[in-house]
Scaffold this motif. Structure first.
Motif, PDB file in Angstrom:
ATOM      1  N   TYR A   1       0.833  -1.206   0.000  1.00  0.00           N
ATOM      2  CA  TYR A   1       0.000   0.000   0.000  1.00  0.00           C
ATOM      3  C   TYR A   1       0.866   1.253   0.000  1.00  0.00           C
ATOM      4  CZ  TYR A   1      -3.433   3.480   1.487  1.00  0.00           C
ATOM      5  OH  TYR A   1      -4.224   4.609   1.564  1.00  0.00           O
ATOM      6  N   PHE A   2       1.846   1.298   0.892  1.00  0.00           N
ATOM      7  CA  PHE A   2       2.673   2.497   0.997  1.00  0.00           C
ATOM      8  C   PHE A   2       3.723   2.586  -0.109  1.00  0.00           C
ATOM      9  CE2 PHE A   2       1.016   2.310   5.391  1.00  0.00           C
ATOM     10  CZ  PHE A   2       0.474   3.590   5.437  1.00  0.00           C
ATOM     11  N   GLU A   3       4.137   1.442  -0.647  1.00  0.00           N
ATOM     12  CA  GLU A   3       5.077   1.478  -1.765  1.00  0.00           C
ATOM     13  C   GLU A   3       4.442   2.118  -3.001  1.00  0.00           C
ATOM     14  OE1 GLU A   3       6.612  -2.361  -2.650  1.00  0.00           O
ATOM     15  OE2 GLU A   3       8.023  -2.388  -0.968  1.00  0.00           O
ATOM     16  N   THR A   4       3.149   1.909  -3.178  1.00  0.00           N
ATOM     17  CA  THR A   4       2.450   2.469  -4.334  1.00  0.00           C
ATOM     18  C   THR A   4       1.879   3.859  -4.055  1.00  0.00           C
ATOM     19  OG1 THR A   4       0.406   1.351  -3.660  1.00  0.00           O
ATOM     20  CG2 THR A   4       1.835   0.197  -5.224  1.00  0.00           C
ATOM     21  N   GLY A   5       1.966   4.320  -2.827  1.00  0.00           N
ATOM     22  CA  GLY A   5       1.469   5.649  -2.488  1.00  0.00           C
ATOM     23  C   GLY A   5       0.068   5.674  -1.927  1.00  0.00           C
ATOM     24  N   GLY A   6      -0.632   4.530  -1.959  1.00  0.00           N
ATOM     25  CA  GLY A   6      -1.968   4.449  -1.378  1.00  0.00           C
ATOM     26  C   GLY A   6      -2.977   5.355  -2.062  1.00  0.00           C
ATOM     27  N   TYR A   7      -4.075   5.634  -1.353  1.00  0.00           N
ATOM     28  CA  TYR A   7      -5.146   6.463  -1.922  1.00  0.00           C
ATOM     29  C   TYR A   7      -4.698   7.895  -2.218  1.00  0.00           C
ATOM     30  CZ  TYR A   7      -8.735   2.940  -1.146  1.00  0.00           C
ATOM     31  OH  TYR A   7      -9.500   1.793  -1.199  1.00  0.00           O
ATOM     32  N   SER A   8      -3.683   8.358  -1.515  1.00  0.00           N
ATOM     33  CA  SER A   8      -3.249   9.739  -1.727  1.00  0.00           C
ATOM     34  C   SER A   8      -2.660   9.961  -3.128  1.00  0.00           C
ATOM     35  CB  SER A   8      -2.213  10.135  -0.668  1.00  0.00           C
ATOM     36  OG  SER A   8      -1.049   9.342  -0.769  1.00  0.00           O
ATOM     37  N   LYS A   9      -2.288   8.880  -3.806  1.00  0.00           N
ATOM     38  CA  LYS A   9      -1.711   8.988  -5.142  1.00  0.00           C
ATOM     39  C   LYS A   9      -2.727   8.720  -6.254  1.00  0.00           C
ATOM     40  CE  LYS A   9       2.463   9.979  -3.824  1.00  0.00           C
ATOM     41  NZ  LYS A   9       3.036  11.330  -4.092  1.00  0.00           N
ATOM     42  N   ILE A  10      -3.976   8.478  -5.861  1.00  0.00           N
ATOM     43  CA  ILE A  10      -5.010   8.208  -6.854  1.00  0.00           C
ATOM     44  C   ILE A  10      -5.814   9.482  -7.090  1.00  0.00           C
ATOM     45  CG2 ILE A  10      -7.045   6.836  -7.426  1.00  0.00           C
ATOM     46  CD1 ILE A  10      -5.988   4.670  -5.567  1.00  0.00           C
ATOM     47  N   PRO A  11      -5.913   9.977  -8.313  1.00  0.00           N
ATOM     48  CA  PRO A  11      -6.679  11.192  -8.588  1.00  0.00           C
ATOM     49  C   PRO A  11      -8.139  11.032  -8.184  1.00  0.00           C
ATOM     50  CG  PRO A  11      -5.329  10.588 -10.480  1.00  0.00           C
ATOM     51  CD  PRO A  11      -5.281   9.421  -9.536  1.00  0.00           C
ATOM     52  N   PHE A  12      -8.754  12.109  -7.710  1.00  0.00           N
ATOM     53  CA  PHE A  12     -10.144  12.059  -7.283  1.00  0.00           C
ATOM     54  C   PHE A  12     -11.075  11.737  -8.445  1.00  0.00           C
ATOM     55  CE2 PHE A  12     -14.273  14.213  -6.684  1.00  0.00           C
ATOM     56  CZ  PHE A  12     -14.732  13.482  -5.593  1.00  0.00           C
ATOM     57  N   SER A  13     -12.045  10.878  -8.200  1.00  0.00           N
ATOM     58  CA  SER A  13     -13.031  10.504  -9.208  1.00  0.00           C
ATOM     59  C   SER A  13     -14.322  10.101  -8.523  1.00  0.00           C
ATOM     60  CB  SER A  13     -12.496   9.349 -10.058  1.00  0.00           C
ATOM     61  OG  SER A  13     -13.523   8.851 -10.900  1.00  0.00           O
ATOM     62  N   VAL A  14     -15.452  10.420  -9.137  1.00  0.00           N
ATOM     63  CA  VAL A  14     -16.732   9.988  -8.596  1.00  0.00           C
ATOM     64  C   VAL A  14     -17.129   8.620  -9.169  1.00  0.00           C
ATOM     65  CG1 VAL A  14     -17.565  12.300  -8.188  1.00  0.00           C
ATOM     66  CG2 VAL A  14     -17.963  11.240 -10.412  1.00  0.00           C
TER      67      VAL A  14
END
Length: 224
Positions: free
Chosen positions: A211-224
């Motif tokens: 999770y932390f190696e990939t950056g987790g949710y903080s690295k995913i652009p916001f989307s509905v």
């Protein structure tokens, strides 16, 4: 149900023959999916649960998480109360009083302002998690009592595995149940072809290291 009745059902709801075949094939693949072997290794697991105005669903979800066939000392339930305006906080406090493995985190609206919605809550909870494995679900879910054990078994069998997703069934709507099975069936077929395409966010496990190696949710652009 006999084959003619199934065929009539498919025609009535307007599903194309292609969709029907995808579901049938996916059920075959899901039935033959590798089942995790029994293992005595029981890593510490952190269940991450975002909750906002979930008074109607929360008790059922937490009850199912507390019935897990996994040592109570080996898993924690982290619930992020995302500024709820109903009785969600009261329900959470009642559960926490009787179950020491439940922790509540009140999410300040100003926390992690660059992330929005449920992703923000889950990212904050991930930072607080002590477990080696993060299990993520939704407050309107009801999990089988073997959920943790089954998810953990896959990680025990494959040390380099980063993420596991489960199959989710919708109970309230028969049409939506078929729709979800179709979507998950396509994913199962792609997986069988060696092309993973995604995971169900309400029924998912990820190794915390991954999770932390990939950056987790903080690295995913916001989307509905």
């Amino acid at each position: 149900m006999s084959f003619p009745l199934i065929f009539v059902f498919v025609l009535i709801i307007g599903v194309t023959l292609t969709d029907f075949l995808v579901v049938i094939l996916s059920l075959v693949f899901l039935r033959n999916t590798e089942k995790p072997e029994r293992s005595h290794h029981t890593p510490l697991v952190s269940i991450l649960l975002a909750a906002r105005n979930e008074e109607k669903n929360l008790k059922r979800c937490l009850d199912s998480l507390l019935r897990q066939k996994y040592s109570e000392e080996k898993y924690e339930i982290l619930v992020g109360d995302d500024d709820s305006e109903d009785d969600t906080p009261t329900i959470l406090k009642g559960f926490q009083k009787d179950h020491p493995n439940i922790s509540i985190l009140n999410i300040d609206p100003e926390m992690c302002t660059d992330i929005k919605g449920k992703a923000r809550v889950l990212d904050i909870l991930a930072l607080k998690a002590r477990g080696e494995i993060l299990l993520i679900t939704d407050a309107d879910m009801q999990l089988p009592d073997t959920w943790i054990k089954s998810m953990v078994g896959h990680f025990n069998n494959h040390p380099r595995l980063g993420m596991v997703t489960g199959c989710t069934v919708v109970k309230e709507s028969k049409f939506q149940t078929f729709e979800w099975m179709l979507i998950q069936g396509i994913c199962a077929l792609m997986q069988a072809l060696g092309k993973p395409v995604g995971a169900m966010g309400n029924n998912m496990a990820v190794r915390k290291e991954a999770y932390f190696e990939t950056g987790g949710y903080s690295k995913i652009p916001f989307s509905v």
